[in-house]
Design an enzyme around this catalytic site. Structure first.
Site, mmCIF file in Angstrom:
data_model
loop_
_atom_site.group_PDB
_atom_site.id
_atom_site.type_symbol
_atom_site.label_atom_id
_atom_site.label_comp_id
_atom_site.label_asym_id
_atom_site.label_seq_id
_atom_site.Cartn_x
_atom_site.Cartn_y
_atom_site.Cartn_z
ATOM 1 N N LYS A 114 20.345 57.187 -82.907
ATOM 2 C CA LYS A 114 20.187 57.091 -81.449
ATOM 3 C C LYS A 114 20.078 58.461 -80.801
ATOM 4 C CE LYS A 114 21.857 52.585 -80.215
ATOM 5 N NZ LYS A 114 22.730 51.803 -79.352
ATOM 6 N N LYS A 207 13.999 47.487 -88.248
ATOM 7 C CA LYS A 207 14.857 46.460 -87.641
ATOM 8 C C LYS A 207 14.271 45.979 -86.309
ATOM 9 C CE LYS A 207 18.706 47.672 -85.693
ATOM 10 N NZ LYS A 207 20.016 48.237 -85.369
ATOM 11 N N LYS A 210 15.713 46.212 -79.387
ATOM 12 C CA LYS A 210 15.341 46.248 -77.963
ATOM 13 C C LYS A 210 14.554 47.498 -77.641
ATOM 14 C CE LYS A 210 19.772 44.265 -76.825
ATOM 15 N NZ LYS A 210 21.154 44.572 -76.501
HETATM 16 P P1 TYM Z 1 24.109 45.325 -80.263
HETATM 17 O O1 TYM Z 1 24.226 45.103 -78.798
HETATM 18 O O2 TYM Z 1 23.135 46.345 -80.748
HETATM 19 O O3 TYM Z 1 23.770 43.975 -80.997
HETATM 20 C C1 TYM Z 1 24.536 42.808 -80.778
HETATM 21 C C2 TYM Z 1 24.664 42.027 -82.068
HETATM 22 O O4 TYM Z 1 23.383 41.680 -82.580
HETATM 23 C C3 TYM Z 1 23.279 42.126 -83.925
HETATM 24 N N1 TYM Z 1 21.892 42.568 -84.160
HETATM 25 C C4 TYM Z 1 21.132 42.132 -85.169
HETATM 26 N N2 TYM Z 1 21.381 41.269 -86.176
HETATM 27 C C5 TYM Z 1 20.380 41.022 -87.047
HETATM 28 N N3 TYM Z 1 19.161 41.605 -86.962
HETATM 29 C C6 TYM Z 1 18.856 42.483 -85.981
HETATM 30 N N4 TYM Z 1 17.645 43.031 -85.903
HETATM 31 C C7 TYM Z 1 19.878 42.786 -85.022
HETATM 32 N N5 TYM Z 1 19.938 43.589 -83.941
HETATM 33 C C8 TYM Z 1 21.172 43.447 -83.430
HETATM 34 C C9 TYM Z 1 24.246 43.290 -84.039
HETATM 35 O O5 TYM Z 1 24.631 43.501 -85.385
HETATM 36 C C10 TYM Z 1 25.378 42.822 -83.169
HETATM 37 O O6 TYM Z 1 26.237 41.964 -83.882
HETATM 38 N N6 TYM Z 1 28.108 48.097 -81.237
HETATM 39 C C11 TYM Z 1 27.657 46.753 -81.012
HETATM 40 C C12 TYM Z 1 28.321 46.057 -79.853
HETATM 41 C C13 TYM Z 1 29.815 46.065 -79.870
HETATM 42 C C14 TYM Z 1 30.637 45.266 -80.693
HETATM 43 C C15 TYM Z 1 31.980 45.589 -80.328
HETATM 44 C C16 TYM Z 1 30.403 44.316 -81.687
HETATM 45 C C17 TYM Z 1 30.614 46.822 -79.080
HETATM 46 N N7 TYM Z 1 31.927 46.521 -79.344
HETATM 47 C C18 TYM Z 1 33.069 44.988 -80.945
HETATM 48 C C19 TYM Z 1 31.496 43.721 -82.301
HETATM 49 C C20 TYM Z 1 32.817 44.052 -81.942
HETATM 50 C C21 TYM Z 1 26.165 46.794 -80.738
HETATM 51 O O7 TYM Z 1 25.640 47.785 -80.303
HETATM 52 O O8 TYM Z 1 25.564 45.620 -80.891
#
Ligand code: TYM
Length: 345
Positions: A114, A207, A210
């Site tokens: 990032k 991957k 967004k």
């Molecule tokens: P974020 O917002 O990027 O994504 C949210 C969830 O979606 C999953 N994900 C995917 N799974 C499969 N294929 C993909 N291409 C894909 N893109 C996203 C992510 O693995 C995630 O589960 N850091 C985290 C958010 C967060 C969080 C937490 C999660 C903050 N605090 C505490 C769990 C527990 C994040 O940026 O997810």
């Protein structure tokens, strides 16, 4: 004291959610509501680690909340709220900033991706992001964290932080009556299903995300039926027919990805999907996939649009969830302060 099982997970409100978020995490969230006490969060403090337009951020928080509910999250049963309304997240994150080591954060691949080439210009928040994530989970002493595969390294860090905190303060933790010295549990990642890493529809080695500049690379949960079908029609493939067995997907990332998506949407394994489509051309498989995706996802988009038309109701749901989240986190935070040696009134 035996730690109670509790589920926590969250998504960032940066733009609209996509199929990767849905299949990688949300489907598991909804399933786990049946068996566990669940807390699901819109992680707005994580979102501002990179610049967000304030109005768009507010809209995105509401839209993600609507997407959770449209996908089947029951805000009466589970706790649904936005992170910034519960101060325990930021407070515990600071304490974890003082527990986690620089060397641990230096290994985080997501920061490297990032921040890009100009690391000096990244926010301190982006660097400390995984500590806030550990705080999200451990502020509730959550034991299970359903996420996509890309979050695995962050979960490992959360486990390290929990362990170091327990070790650093063992005497104080035991003095408070936690006989086994384990104040924080070791949270387990729950990475499940045939689509734990959904890839871009334009490039099976990247991957789905967004931040991809091409909208054709992803299916947004707000896409309408025609858009979903068109994106699947245009998805990159290779010239071979589909194989009948998993081994035949090796070296064919686009085929592997589309089969995983089909299987996850159909609630099947990839093996079962290949038993159905093995030997067929992509044209007929894509037709079936488009029909299934439209049937599953188009109603979600309609429901999200309907719900975001009533922001007052969404804000009410978030306020209610935040109050319930605070009830769990406040006594845990009070104990953390006692353990660390802070004075509270
Ligand atoms: P974020 O917002 O990027 O994504 C949210 C969830 O979606 C999953 N994900 C995917 N799974 C499969 N294929 C993909 N291409 C894909 N893109 C996203 C992510 O693995 C995630 O589960 N850091 C985290 C958010 C967060 C969080 C937490 C999660 C903050 N605090 C505490 C769990 C527990 C994040 O940026 O997810």
């Amino acid at each position: 004291m035996k730690l109670q099982e509790r589920v926590f997970s969250g998504m960032q409100p940066t733009g609209s959610l996509h199929l990767g978020n849905y299949l990688g995490a949300m489907v598991q969230w909804i399933e786990m509501q049946k068996t566990h006490a669940c807390i699901y969060c819109v992680v707005d403090l994580h979102a501002i680690t990179v610049w967000q337009d304030p109005k768009e951020l507010r809209d995105a928080i509401r839209q993600v909340t609507a997407a959770y509910i449209a996908s089947g999250l029951d805000p009466k049963k589970s706790i649904l709220f936005n992170q910034s309304q519960v101060s325990a997240h930021a407070e515990l994150a600071w304490i974890f900033n003082c527990v986690a080591r620089l060397g641990w954060l230096n290994r985080m691949t997501q920061f490297k991706e990032k921040a890009g080439k100009d690391r000096e210009a990244a926010s301190v928040g982006l660097y400390a992001y995984p500590n806030l994530m550990a705080a999200d989970i451990l502020a509730y002493r959550a034991t299970h964290v359903p996420v996509g595969e890309d979050q695995k390294q962050h979960l490992e860090l959360a486990r390290d932080i929990a362990q170091k905190f327990n070790n650093d303060f063992r005497a104080q933790i035991e003095a408070l009556g936690h006989a086994d010295g384990e104040f924080f549990p070791q949270p387990d990642p729950v990475i499940m299903g045939p689509a734990t890493r959904v890839m871009s529809l334009r490039d099976g080695t990247k991957k789905m995300s967004k931040s991809d500049p091409s909208d054709l690379s992803r299916i947004n949960l707000t896409d309408d039926a025609d858009t979903i079908a068109r994106k699947i029609q245009k998805a990159k493939t290779d010239p071979e027919p589909l194989p009948s067995e998993i081994a035949g997907l090796a070296g064919r990332p686009e085929a592997d990805n589309l089969v995983g998506i089909y299987a996850a949407l159909a609630g099947k394994t990839k093996e079962a999907a290949l038993a159905e489509f093995g030997g067929q051309q992509f044209s007929s498989f894509k037709k079936a996939l488009a029909e299934l995706a439209v049937a599953r996802l188009a109603p979600l988009g309609d429901e999200i649009r309907r719900m975001t038309g009533d922001p007052v109701e969404i804000d009410r749901v978030l306020a209610d969830g935040s109050a319930r989240a605070r009830e769990i986190a406040t006594p845990i935070m009070n104990e953390v302060k006692d353990i660390v040696g802070l004075i509270r009134s």
